[in-house]
Motif scaffolding. Structure first.
Motif, PDB file in Angstrom:
ATOM      1  N   GLU A 103       0.815  -1.214   0.000  1.00  0.00           N
ATOM      2  CA  GLU A 103       0.000   0.000   0.000  1.00  0.00           C
ATOM      3  C   GLU A 103       0.852   1.269   0.000  1.00  0.00           C
ATOM      4  O   GLU A 103       0.384   2.333  -0.392  1.00  0.00           O
ATOM      5  CB  GLU A 103      -0.928   0.011   1.223  1.00  0.00           C
ATOM      6  CG  GLU A 103      -2.066  -0.998   1.150  1.00  0.00           C
ATOM      7  CD  GLU A 103      -3.046  -0.686   0.029  1.00  0.00           C
ATOM      8  OE1 GLU A 103      -3.215   0.509  -0.298  1.00  0.00           O
ATOM      9  OE2 GLU A 103      -3.630  -1.626  -0.535  1.00  0.00           O
ATOM     10  N   GLU A 141      -5.306   3.954   8.680  1.00  0.00           N
ATOM     11  CA  GLU A 141      -5.518   3.719   7.250  1.00  0.00           C
ATOM     12  C   GLU A 141      -4.898   2.392   6.821  1.00  0.00           C
ATOM     13  O   GLU A 141      -5.508   1.612   6.075  1.00  0.00           O
ATOM     14  CB  GLU A 141      -4.915   4.865   6.444  1.00  0.00           C
ATOM     15  CG  GLU A 141      -5.668   6.176   6.585  1.00  0.00           C
ATOM     16  CD  GLU A 141      -4.929   7.343   5.979  1.00  0.00           C
ATOM     17  OE1 GLU A 141      -5.591   8.231   5.394  1.00  0.00           O
ATOM     18  OE2 GLU A 141      -3.684   7.390   6.074  1.00  0.00           O
ATOM     19  N   LEU A 142      -3.709   2.116   7.309  1.00  0.00           N
ATOM     20  CA  LEU A 142      -3.033   0.880   6.930  1.00  0.00           C
ATOM     21  C   LEU A 142      -3.714  -0.333   7.549  1.00  0.00           C
ATOM     22  O   LEU A 142      -3.766  -1.407   6.925  1.00  0.00           O
ATOM     23  CB  LEU A 142      -1.564   0.944   7.357  1.00  0.00           C
ATOM     24  CG  LEU A 142      -0.727   1.938   6.543  1.00  0.00           C
ATOM     25  CD1 LEU A 142       0.629   2.158   7.203  1.00  0.00           C
ATOM     26  CD2 LEU A 142      -0.548   1.446   5.113  1.00  0.00           C
ATOM     27  N   ALA A 157      -6.940  -0.660   8.049  1.00  0.00           N
ATOM     28  CA  ALA A 157      -8.129  -0.915   7.232  1.00  0.00           C
ATOM     29  C   ALA A 157      -7.748  -1.594   5.922  1.00  0.00           C
ATOM     30  O   ALA A 157      -8.423  -2.519   5.466  1.00  0.00           O
ATOM     31  CB  ALA A 157      -8.867   0.395   6.958  1.00  0.00           C
ATOM     32  N   ARG A 158      -6.664  -1.174   5.311  1.00  0.00           N
ATOM     33  CA  ARG A 158      -6.256  -1.738   4.026  1.00  0.00           C
ATOM     34  C   ARG A 158      -5.721  -3.152   4.176  1.00  0.00           C
ATOM     35  O   ARG A 158      -5.853  -3.980   3.268  1.00  0.00           O
ATOM     36  CB  ARG A 158      -5.210  -0.833   3.371  1.00  0.00           C
ATOM     37  CG  ARG A 158      -5.806   0.501   2.932  1.00  0.00           C
ATOM     38  CD  ARG A 158      -4.716   1.528   2.637  1.00  0.00           C
ATOM     39  NE  ARG A 158      -5.330   2.807   2.323  1.00  0.00           N
ATOM     40  CZ  ARG A 158      -5.668   3.197   1.106  1.00  0.00           C
ATOM     41  NH1 ARG A 158      -5.462   2.381   0.087  1.00  0.00           N
ATOM     42  NH2 ARG A 158      -6.223   4.365   0.901  1.00  0.00           N
ATOM     43  N   GLU A 185      -6.495   8.027  -3.085  1.00  0.00           N
ATOM     44  CA  GLU A 185      -5.955   7.134  -2.072  1.00  0.00           C
ATOM     45  C   GLU A 185      -5.689   5.731  -2.624  1.00  0.00           C
ATOM     46  O   GLU A 185      -5.789   4.749  -1.910  1.00  0.00           O
ATOM     47  CB  GLU A 185      -6.880   7.055  -0.857  1.00  0.00           C
ATOM     48  CG  GLU A 185      -7.064   8.396  -0.153  1.00  0.00           C
ATOM     49  CD  GLU A 185      -7.918   8.265   1.088  1.00  0.00           C
ATOM     50  OE1 GLU A 185      -8.459   7.171   1.326  1.00  0.00           O
ATOM     51  OE2 GLU A 185      -8.030   9.261   1.816  1.00  0.00           O
ATOM     52  N   GLU A 186      -5.353   5.640  -3.902  1.00  0.00           N
ATOM     53  CA  GLU A 186      -5.052   4.340  -4.498  1.00  0.00           C
ATOM     54  C   GLU A 186      -3.825   4.457  -5.390  1.00  0.00           C
ATOM     55  O   GLU A 186      -3.482   5.531  -5.869  1.00  0.00           O
ATOM     56  CB  GLU A 186      -6.238   3.826  -5.332  1.00  0.00           C
ATOM     57  CG  GLU A 186      -7.483   3.530  -4.517  1.00  0.00           C
ATOM     58  CD  GLU A 186      -7.307   2.362  -3.560  1.00  0.00           C
ATOM     59  OE1 GLU A 186      -6.371   1.556  -3.757  1.00  0.00           O
ATOM     60  OE2 GLU A 186      -8.094   2.262  -2.621  1.00  0.00           O
ATOM     61  N   TYR A 214       2.575   9.351  10.457  1.00  0.00           N
ATOM     62  CA  TYR A 214       2.429   8.829   9.103  1.00  0.00           C
ATOM     63  C   TYR A 214       3.604   7.899   8.785  1.00  0.00           C
ATOM     64  O   TYR A 214       4.755   8.226   9.073  1.00  0.00           O
ATOM     65  CB  TYR A 214       2.379   9.976   8.091  1.00  0.00           C
ATOM     66  CG  TYR A 214       1.122  10.802   8.185  1.00  0.00           C
ATOM     67  CD1 TYR A 214       0.024  10.505   7.375  1.00  0.00           C
ATOM     68  CD2 TYR A 214       1.022  11.860   9.076  1.00  0.00           C
ATOM     69  CE1 TYR A 214      -1.142  11.251   7.462  1.00  0.00           C
ATOM     70  CE2 TYR A 214      -0.142  12.611   9.171  1.00  0.00           C
ATOM     71  CZ  TYR A 214      -1.215  12.296   8.360  1.00  0.00           C
ATOM     72  OH  TYR A 214      -2.372  13.032   8.455  1.00  0.00           O
ATOM     73  N   ARG A 258       3.356   7.274  -0.942  1.00  0.00           N
ATOM     74  CA  ARG A 258       2.542   8.023   0.017  1.00  0.00           C
ATOM     75  C   ARG A 258       2.918   7.666   1.446  1.00  0.00           C
ATOM     76  O   ARG A 258       3.543   6.657   1.717  1.00  0.00           O
ATOM     77  CB  ARG A 258       1.061   7.719  -0.180  1.00  0.00           C
ATOM     78  CG  ARG A 258       0.454   8.299  -1.423  1.00  0.00           C
ATOM     79  CD  ARG A 258      -0.957   7.795  -1.577  1.00  0.00           C
ATOM     80  NE  ARG A 258      -0.984   6.336  -1.649  1.00  0.00           N
ATOM     81  CZ  ARG A 258      -2.038   5.586  -1.321  1.00  0.00           C
ATOM     82  NH1 ARG A 258      -3.120   6.155  -0.879  1.00  0.00           N
ATOM     83  NH2 ARG A 258      -1.994   4.282  -1.444  1.00  0.00           N
ATOM     84  N   HIS A 301      -0.828  13.069  14.687  1.00  0.00           N
ATOM     85  CA  HIS A 301      -0.795  11.870  13.849  1.00  0.00           C
ATOM     86  C   HIS A 301       0.642  11.446  13.552  1.00  0.00           C
ATOM     87  O   HIS A 301       1.575  12.245  13.578  1.00  0.00           O
ATOM     88  CB  HIS A 301      -1.537  12.118  12.535  1.00  0.00           C
ATOM     89  CG  HIS A 301      -2.974  12.467  12.716  1.00  0.00           C
ATOM     90  ND1 HIS A 301      -3.928  11.553  13.100  1.00  0.00           N
ATOM     91  CD2 HIS A 301      -3.638  13.654  12.577  1.00  0.00           C
ATOM     92  CE1 HIS A 301      -5.100  12.136  13.186  1.00  0.00           C
ATOM     93  NE2 HIS A 301      -4.957  13.412  12.874  1.00  0.00           N
ATOM     94  N   LEU A 356       0.901   7.017   5.068  1.00  0.00           N
ATOM     95  CA  LEU A 356      -0.434   6.752   5.593  1.00  0.00           C
ATOM     96  C   LEU A 356      -0.377   6.531   7.097  1.00  0.00           C
ATOM     97  O   LEU A 356       0.668   6.173   7.649  1.00  0.00           O
ATOM     98  CB  LEU A 356      -1.035   5.512   4.914  1.00  0.00           C
ATOM     99  CG  LEU A 356      -1.231   5.580   3.405  1.00  0.00           C
ATOM    100  CD1 LEU A 356      -1.725   4.249   2.871  1.00  0.00           C
ATOM    101  CD2 LEU A 356      -2.205   6.699   3.021  1.00  0.00           C
ATOM    102  N   THR A 357      -1.506   6.753   7.759  1.00  0.00           N
ATOM    103  CA  THR A 357      -1.577   6.545   9.201  1.00  0.00           C
ATOM    104  C   THR A 357      -1.765   5.067   9.511  1.00  0.00           C
ATOM    105  O   THR A 357      -2.114   4.261   8.639  1.00  0.00           O
ATOM    106  CB  THR A 357      -2.753   7.323   9.809  1.00  0.00           C
ATOM    107  OG1 THR A 357      -3.982   6.778   9.311  1.00  0.00           O
ATOM    108  CG2 THR A 357      -2.669   8.812   9.458  1.00  0.00           C
TER     109      THR A 357
END
Length: 239
Positions: free
Chosen positions: A25, A36-37, A39-40, A206-207, A71, A30, A69, A32-33
């Motif tokens: 991902e 977010e990671l 969930a993915r 976000e992809e 990242y 990018r 946050h 990511l938090t």
């Protein structure tokens, strides 16, 4: 493994499916938090935190604090290059699509590989530049021909600035889905940026997958002879 690289450690880090998903991902560069990671990767936030800690300790990730946050991103381009190479050794993914963004067919068609263009379109782009003698394979790199230098100027890409970057200028990168090479390096990043700036390609929100826009279909055919199919490898229509 005294005196040599601990490949077993790296293998254990990327061998776990959730950690492999987290690393994949982040292959587009990018940050990511953890939420977010999680969930993915399809794991709980607590489990993701454990995985992220291991990846940080193993030197594959870096963390960027910003306000409240944190990242996470890949530690370097070298990590991204190694991951893409490992992906090239894995079994070819199934072409069938499934619901939701970033599905395998979309990634196979056009995506970012850290900071450059990959997938079917990335390979087609490399093939065309070589076939038209704009680029000349030169061992483990590419050389820009005089004809290619003139084309880069007309296309709006500053090759001189790319040469000054503290990284490889232009090299082949094995595409994990096509099993052929696409372009990587500072000039490849500049080319992708220009394709986006011209409104030919657009990043999906976000992809890693990229959309080919109508202007891109026309421009790729007119300027490079690349005929983009009417649908990606999932059967989804191109925008």
């Amino acid at each position: 493994m005294t005196g040599s690289a601990d490949l077993g450690l790296v293998g254990s880090l990327v061998g776990d499916r959730a950690r492999a998903t987290i690393l994949t991902e982040l292959l587009d560069g990018r940050a990511l938090t953890a939420m977010e990671l999680a969930a993915r990767a399809g794991v709980t936030p607590a489990t993701a935190s454990v995985h992220l800690a291991r990846l940080l300790d193993g030197g594959l990730l870096a963390v960027l604090p910003q306000g409240r946050h944190r990242y996470f991103r890949l530690r370097s381009r070298e990590v991204a290059r190694a991951l893409e190479t490992l992906a090239g050794l894995a079994p070819r993914p199934a072409a069938r699509g499934h619901s939701g963004p970033g599905r395998p067919g979309e990634l196979r068609f056009a995506r970012t590989c850290y900071d450059h263009l990959a997938g079917w379109l990335g390979v087609a782009f490399e093939n065309t530049l070589v076939d038209r003698k704009l680029l000349q394979p030169d061992g483990s790199a590419y050389r820009v021909t005089p004809k290619g230098s003139a084309w880069l100027v007309s296309f709006g890409v500053d090759a001189h600035a790319a040469r000054q970057a503290r990284r490889s200028f232009l090299r082949p990168c094995l595409d994990w889905s096509e099993r052929r090479h696409h372009l990587a390096g500072a000039l490849a990043q500049s080319l992708l940026d220009r394709l986006i700036d011209r409104g030919w390609l657009a990043r999906q929100r976000e992809e890693r997958a990229l959309d080919v826009l109508p202007a891109g279909r026309r421009g790729l055919r007119r300027e490079l002879g690349i005929v983009v199919p009417d649908s990606d490898l999932t059967g989804r229509g191109i925008r």
